[in-house]
Design an enzyme around this catalytic site. Sequence first.
Site, PDB file in Angstrom:
ATOM      1  N   LYS A 134       0.842  -1.206   0.000  1.00  0.00           N
ATOM      2  CA  LYS A 134       0.000   0.000   0.000  1.00  0.00           C
ATOM      3  C   LYS A 134       0.876   1.254   0.000  1.00  0.00           C
ATOM      4  CE  LYS A 134      -0.342  -0.015   5.045  1.00  0.00           C
ATOM      5  NZ  LYS A 134      -1.004  -0.713   6.151  1.00  0.00           N
ATOM      6  N   ARG A 160     -10.798  -0.188  14.784  1.00  0.00           N
ATOM      7  CA  ARG A 160     -10.646   0.674  13.614  1.00  0.00           C
ATOM      8  C   ARG A 160     -11.730   0.311  12.598  1.00  0.00           C
ATOM      9  NH1 ARG A 160      -4.843   1.128  10.577  1.00  0.00           N
ATOM     10  NH2 ARG A 160      -5.398  -0.976   9.892  1.00  0.00           N
ATOM     11  N   TYR A 214      15.483  31.259   9.316  1.00  0.00           N
ATOM     12  CA  TYR A 214      14.280  31.968   9.782  1.00  0.00           C
ATOM     13  C   TYR A 214      14.156  31.940  11.308  1.00  0.00           C
ATOM     14  CZ  TYR A 214      12.384  31.941   5.020  1.00  0.00           C
ATOM     15  OH  TYR A 214      12.173  32.136   3.679  1.00  0.00           O
ATOM     16  N   MET A 229      11.854  25.849   3.056  1.00  0.00           N
ATOM     17  CA  MET A 229      11.056  25.129   2.065  1.00  0.00           C
ATOM     18  C   MET A 229      11.917  24.231   1.183  1.00  0.00           C
ATOM     19  SD  MET A 229       8.235  26.532  -0.665  1.00  0.00           S
ATOM     20  CE  MET A 229       7.241  27.382   0.547  1.00  0.00           C
TER      21      MET A 229
HETATM   22  C1  LIG Z   1      -0.237  -1.815   6.806  1.00  0.00           C
HETATM   23  C2  LIG Z   1      -0.891  -3.065   7.253  1.00  0.00           C
HETATM   24  C3  LIG Z   1      -0.138  -4.236   7.487  1.00  0.00           C
HETATM   25  C4  LIG Z   1       1.366  -4.265   7.504  1.00  0.00           C
HETATM   26  O1  LIG Z   1       1.835  -3.859   8.780  1.00  0.00           O
HETATM   27  P1  LIG Z   1       3.390  -3.808   9.127  1.00  0.00           P
HETATM   28  O2  LIG Z   1       3.444  -3.344  10.527  1.00  0.00           O
HETATM   29  O3  LIG Z   1       4.012  -2.833   8.191  1.00  0.00           O
HETATM   30  O4  LIG Z   1       3.917  -5.181   8.930  1.00  0.00           O
HETATM   31  C5  LIG Z   1      -0.838  -5.404   7.759  1.00  0.00           C
HETATM   32  N1  LIG Z   1      -2.195  -5.410   7.825  1.00  0.00           N
HETATM   33  C6  LIG Z   1      -2.929  -4.298   7.642  1.00  0.00           C
HETATM   34  C7  LIG Z   1      -4.409  -4.375   7.747  1.00  0.00           C
HETATM   35  C8  LIG Z   1      -2.303  -3.085   7.369  1.00  0.00           C
HETATM   36  O5  LIG Z   1      -3.045  -1.988   7.203  1.00  0.00           O
END
Ligand SMILES: *Cc1c(COP(=O)(O)O)cnc(C)c1O
Length: 384
Positions: free
Chosen positions: A45, A144, A276, A324
């Site tokens: 992801k 969640r 700054y 920046m």
């Molecule tokens: C991102 C995610 C993972 C991976 O988690 P890590 O801690 O990076 O291994 C596994 N399951 C779900 C549902 C996630 O959102």
Amino acid sequence: MLVNKAGRGMTIWYNLVRTRIDLSVLEHNFRLIKAKAPCPIPVVKSDAYGHGLGAVATMLARCGAQTMAIGTVGEGMALRLVPFSGKILSLLGPLGHEDYPALWEYDIMPLVGRKEQLELLEEEGARQGTSLDIALALDTGMSRIGFTPKDMTWVRDWFRKSKWVRPYLACSHLATADEPESREFVLQQGRVFSSMCDSLEEVGIVFQRCLANSAAIQAYPELTFDAQRPGITLYGSSPFAGTSWEDKGKGFCPAMEVRTNIVSVHDLAKGAPISYGRTFYAPEDMRVAIVAVGYADNYSRGLSNKGEMLVHGQRAKIVGRVCMQMTAVDVTHIPGVAAGDTVYLLGGEGEHPISPEELAGWWGTIPYEVFCLLGQNQREYVGK
Ligand SMILES: *Cc1c(COP(=O)(O)O)cnc(C)c1O
């Protein structure tokens, strides 16, 4: 819906920052994961945690990954176009109406945790005339997403009536697998997960169980179940850095290095302020380098007066505020620094490379965020 060309064209284009990904290091990490996770669903992801979806997915498929997990359905479409012919799990599942037909068209298995989604999937299945494999999201303590233990009765009934929606996986997510002191909560989540899965299986619903993230793969062999979802260890950061379980995360190597160039080098007289807000005054005569990176390159302003960079293999502390597109570092102790020289923000050569955990510590965040943000810079690949 956004489908970009799988990891290209979405990077920060206006700077000198370069993010180098070593695919052979990712491959090494994946082999290490497979030693403990017999059926891994690598999580790619957010553009493979900033490492680039296209290149990472291609490498993983070559190394035998049969299923991969992404976030949105749009990301799943991008993964399908890489191309990747295996199973794709969308961890966010269908949100907008356009997501539903896309699941069929691109053959994406959504994680589903709401009744309304099940009903829309059933309707879409009837329209398509073919059934869809889904992953059931079970809430075992993360609070969640997902069905709770109380939902199990109607979920069982719903699936016995459903014609077009087939559970292929049941997933839950652990909140504290990386904290040795929270072991009891992890095991509690594991027990809730098992009992929720059992209650579905009792009525003949057949599926695979998938609970472990990176930390659980390394630390909880009893939670291996049928499939596992490794993320952060694939990208080479140990979930146990700085804890008493440091040993359990050994062997994973960061695959990402980030570098840029020096814009200019000059003396800063004792008592003179820099950048700054005059948040730093030279305590003695100094030499500073102005580096071509700033918060517009996702190098956080929170690193002001806190972070370090690697110049000629030596550490150089950030002085004053991150701007920046420029940041000043103290190079008083490093001879021969000149405009145009390379500076590492992450990784680097020699004995003192900057680790993702260290950078995250200065930044006030975790390596996940460091990778996702710095990975949005222009990427180069080695080790193909
Ligand atoms: C991102 C995610 C993972 C991976 O988690 P890590 O801690 O990076 O291994 C596994 N399951 C779900 C549902 C996630 O959102």
